[in-house]
Design a protein around this motif. Sequence first.
Motif, PDB file in Angstrom:
ATOM      1  N   ALA A  21       0.851  -1.196   0.000  1.00 44.99           N
ATOM      2  CA  ALA A  21       0.000   0.000   0.000  1.00 44.99           C
ATOM      3  C   ALA A  21       0.882   1.239   0.000  1.00 44.99           C
ATOM      4  O   ALA A  21       2.109   1.151   0.149  1.00 44.99           O
ATOM      5  CB  ALA A  21      -0.928   0.013   1.212  1.00 44.99           C
ATOM      6  N   ARG A  22       0.236   2.391  -0.126  1.00 44.59           N
ATOM      7  CA  ARG A  22       0.968   3.658  -0.096  1.00 44.59           C
ATOM      8  C   ARG A  22       1.232   4.068   1.351  1.00 44.59           C
ATOM      9  O   ARG A  22       0.441   3.771   2.248  1.00 44.59           O
ATOM     10  CB  ARG A  22       0.198   4.756  -0.827  1.00 44.59           C
ATOM     11  N   ALA A  23       2.345   4.752   1.565  1.00 43.58           N
ATOM     12  CA  ALA A  23       2.719   5.206   2.907  1.00 43.58           C
ATOM     13  C   ALA A  23       1.887   6.409   3.315  1.00 43.58           C
ATOM     14  O   ALA A  23       1.544   7.259   2.481  1.00 43.58           O
ATOM     15  CB  ALA A  23       4.199   5.574   2.939  1.00 43.58           C
TER      16      ALA A  23
ATOM     17  N   HIS B  39      -8.180   5.263   0.606  1.00 39.31           N
ATOM     18  CA  HIS B  39      -7.421   4.190  -0.036  1.00 39.31           C
ATOM     19  C   HIS B  39      -6.620   3.445   1.037  1.00 39.31           C
ATOM     20  O   HIS B  39      -6.429   3.948   2.144  1.00 39.31           O
ATOM     21  CB  HIS B  39      -6.478   4.751  -1.111  1.00 39.31           C
TER      22      HIS B  39
ATOM     23  N   CYS C 105      -3.528   2.114   3.134  1.00 42.50           N
ATOM     24  CA  CYS C 105      -2.257   2.774   3.450  1.00 42.50           C
ATOM     25  C   CYS C 105      -1.512   2.006   4.542  1.00 42.50           C
ATOM     26  O   CYS C 105      -2.085   1.187   5.263  1.00 42.50           O
ATOM     27  CB  CYS C 105      -2.489   4.215   3.884  1.00 42.50           C
TER      28      CYS C 105
ATOM     29  N   THR D  23       4.923  10.397   2.340  1.00 44.06           N
ATOM     30  CA  THR D  23       3.532  10.021   2.089  1.00 44.06           C
ATOM     31  C   THR D  23       3.347   9.762   0.596  1.00 44.06           C
ATOM     32  O   THR D  23       3.847  10.522  -0.247  1.00 44.06           O
ATOM     33  CB  THR D  23       2.585  11.133   2.568  1.00 44.06           C
ATOM     34  N   ASP D  24       2.649   8.683   0.298  1.00 39.47           N
ATOM     35  CA  ASP D  24       2.346   8.214  -1.066  1.00 39.47           C
ATOM     36  C   ASP D  24       3.463   7.399  -1.696  1.00 39.47           C
ATOM     37  O   ASP D  24       3.307   6.910  -2.826  1.00 39.47           O
ATOM     38  CB  ASP D  24       1.949   9.365  -2.004  1.00 39.47           C
ATOM     39  N   ASP D  25       4.604   7.197  -0.990  1.00 44.32           N
ATOM     40  CA  ASP D  25       5.553   6.196  -1.457  1.00 44.32           C
ATOM     41  C   ASP D  25       4.841   4.843  -1.469  1.00 44.32           C
ATOM     42  O   ASP D  25       4.119   4.506  -0.529  1.00 44.32           O
ATOM     43  CB  ASP D  25       6.758   6.091  -0.507  1.00 44.32           C
ATOM     44  N   MET D  26       5.028   4.061  -2.518  1.00 47.01           N
ATOM     45  CA  MET D  26       4.458   2.718  -2.532  1.00 47.01           C
ATOM     46  C   MET D  26       5.378   1.807  -1.709  1.00 47.01           C
ATOM     47  O   MET D  26       6.602   1.813  -1.889  1.00 47.01           O
ATOM     48  CB  MET D  26       4.351   2.186  -3.966  1.00 47.01           C
ATOM     49  N   LEU D  27       4.782   1.057  -0.765  1.00 46.72           N
ATOM     50  CA  LEU D  27       5.554   0.196   0.124  1.00 46.72           C
ATOM     51  C   LEU D  27       5.057  -1.241   0.027  1.00 46.72           C
ATOM     52  O   LEU D  27       3.863  -1.494  -0.128  1.00 46.72           O
ATOM     53  CB  LEU D  27       5.432   0.652   1.580  1.00 46.72           C
TER      54      LEU D  27
ATOM     55  N   VAL E 275      10.647  -0.085  -0.825  1.00 48.54           N
ATOM     56  CA  VAL E 275      10.098   1.209  -1.236  1.00 48.54           C
ATOM     57  C   VAL E 275       9.971   1.244  -2.754  1.00 48.54           C
ATOM     58  O   VAL E 275      10.931   0.948  -3.476  1.00 48.54           O
ATOM     59  CB  VAL E 275      10.996   2.364  -0.742  1.00 48.54           C
ATOM     60  N   ASN E 276       8.770   1.599  -3.227  1.00 48.74           N
ATOM     61  CA  ASN E 276       8.474   1.658  -4.657  1.00 48.74           C
ATOM     62  C   ASN E 276       8.940   0.388  -5.381  1.00 48.74           C
ATOM     63  O   ASN E 276       9.794   0.448  -6.273  1.00 48.74           O
ATOM     64  CB  ASN E 276       9.106   2.916  -5.279  1.00 48.74           C
TER      65      ASN E 276
END
Length: 564
Positions: free
Chosen positions: A14-16, A149, A151, A209-213, A224-225
């Motif tokens: 999910a996104r951070a 979404h 997270c 915030t919004d980094d894909m993890l 990360v990403n």
Amino acid sequence: MYKGTGVSRGLAIARALVISNQEISVKTYEVEDVKSESQRVTLAFHKAKLEIEEFISTLTNEEEKNIINTQLMMLEDPELLKEIDNYIKDNSVNAESAIDKILDAYIAMFEQMPDEYMSQRAVDIKDIKTRVLLTMTRRTRMDAIELDHDCIIVADEILPSYMTQLDQTKVVGFISSKGGVNSHSSIIARSMQKPMIIGLKDVVTQLKTDDMLAIDGSKGMVYVNPDEALITDFEKQMEAMRLQRELLRMLPDVTATKDSHHIGLYANIGSIEDAKYAAENKAEGIGLFRTEFIYLNQSELPSEQYQYEIYKSVLKLMKGKEVVIRTVDIGADKQLDYIDIPKEDNPFLGLRGIRLCLVNKEMFKTHLRALLRASMHGEMKIMYPMISSLEELQTANYILEECMLELDEENIPYKRNIKVGMMVEVPSAAINSDILAKHTDFFSIGTNDLIQYTVAVDRMNEQLLNLYSPYDPAVLRLIKLTAENARKNNIPVSICGEAASEEALLPLFLAMGINSLSMSAGEILPLRKKVGEFQLKLLKTISEEVMALETAGEIKNHLKKYMR
């Protein structure tokens, strides 16, 4: 990619969502009307108490309710209010400053405890402090963020009350710099069945915030990403884990090898909420109830009635399953302000465990009386910690008999045939286990301290962790000797340290004739599955094979062959 410590198993993608903990700046100033300031403290605690009670009423998860209830008990502690009140009077300062100073002192005390389980109690006090000060400064607690979404929450430290306010349908995992395996935040994450990773330094500045993890709570890994290949691999693993959880829940309630040899899988606990988690994970009983938590959470010696109610609650919760309660293990890294413990150059070799109890006889008797009375409500066993000689064991039993006679005279019921055992956690106890086995009902091997005292390594010393190993030949020889002497004297023997959940040691413990293993509740079902994969008759030679090896590395590699 980052590597931390996984405290709650599972995978998540999910996104951070990076959050900053709400800091409250407290100013100190001199006051003349100290009585008015004291009243402000009382009012603030009362308002915070009402907030928590209202908040608890919105929770549906019993694990979460019990953890937040722990904070409620702290807020209701009259001694804490008295201490803050005295600070105001002695220093003529404002209420906010007194609350800040007193609670910070408690936070520092708990954080400095080498025992990880106890040090994590500091987080609950921080949570209380934040709530009370927000009430006094007329600011509102940070509301749960509206999420649209999935997270993964990323923070320096995640407070228990904040976790329980989050939308659990959208939050799929947690990452923090601070925390511990036995912190209430970790317990909540496990109850939510969501992965959590701690120990990532400066994580709030490293991630955005919004980094894909993609996170792995078992291995403590944070990606990360990640690329599409890793995401696809994670998704396949997540589906396999979902099916695995369903299969684990279908396992029988007892643990046995393929050829029907039973070994009990019990849970280690330190509170009522831990006992609930143990029951949920199909523990066959409680192998170690750490009673010192009851003492460390008080500002004075807990009364007989207070202790009795806690022990009774745990026994009733376990519904007739065996509960082994270790008598209070204070001293060394677990100090109490309200007991006069002399400063020692080496407290780990000093007045701790049963030694402290024998010196503080009245405290010990209050403790034992509460245990005896609670024995009427379930299948309780009493266990003494840190026994190093027969004289200590006999003296402890003599005091227990005194308590029984007192209860008889007062016509207070208790179970007369209660089993009384001892921990084997110092080399002298293991070496003399043939003598001690004749005078006790059971042994429980505390590997955490046994390793420490056998190889002369402080288990908290990061520079020496390579020497602190459950695979050390000397440690395993002492365990084998203890198991053999227990068997010769027809008494059960268990293992209750971290080594109990070490999968590679499982076949060796089975071969040694260990009767039960006690561990963190979350480890029980996976280990139950492993036990079912072995046939005891095929493990008969493993003990001799291991004893012939010369180093911890050789032993570990040899045992891993049995896990394939």
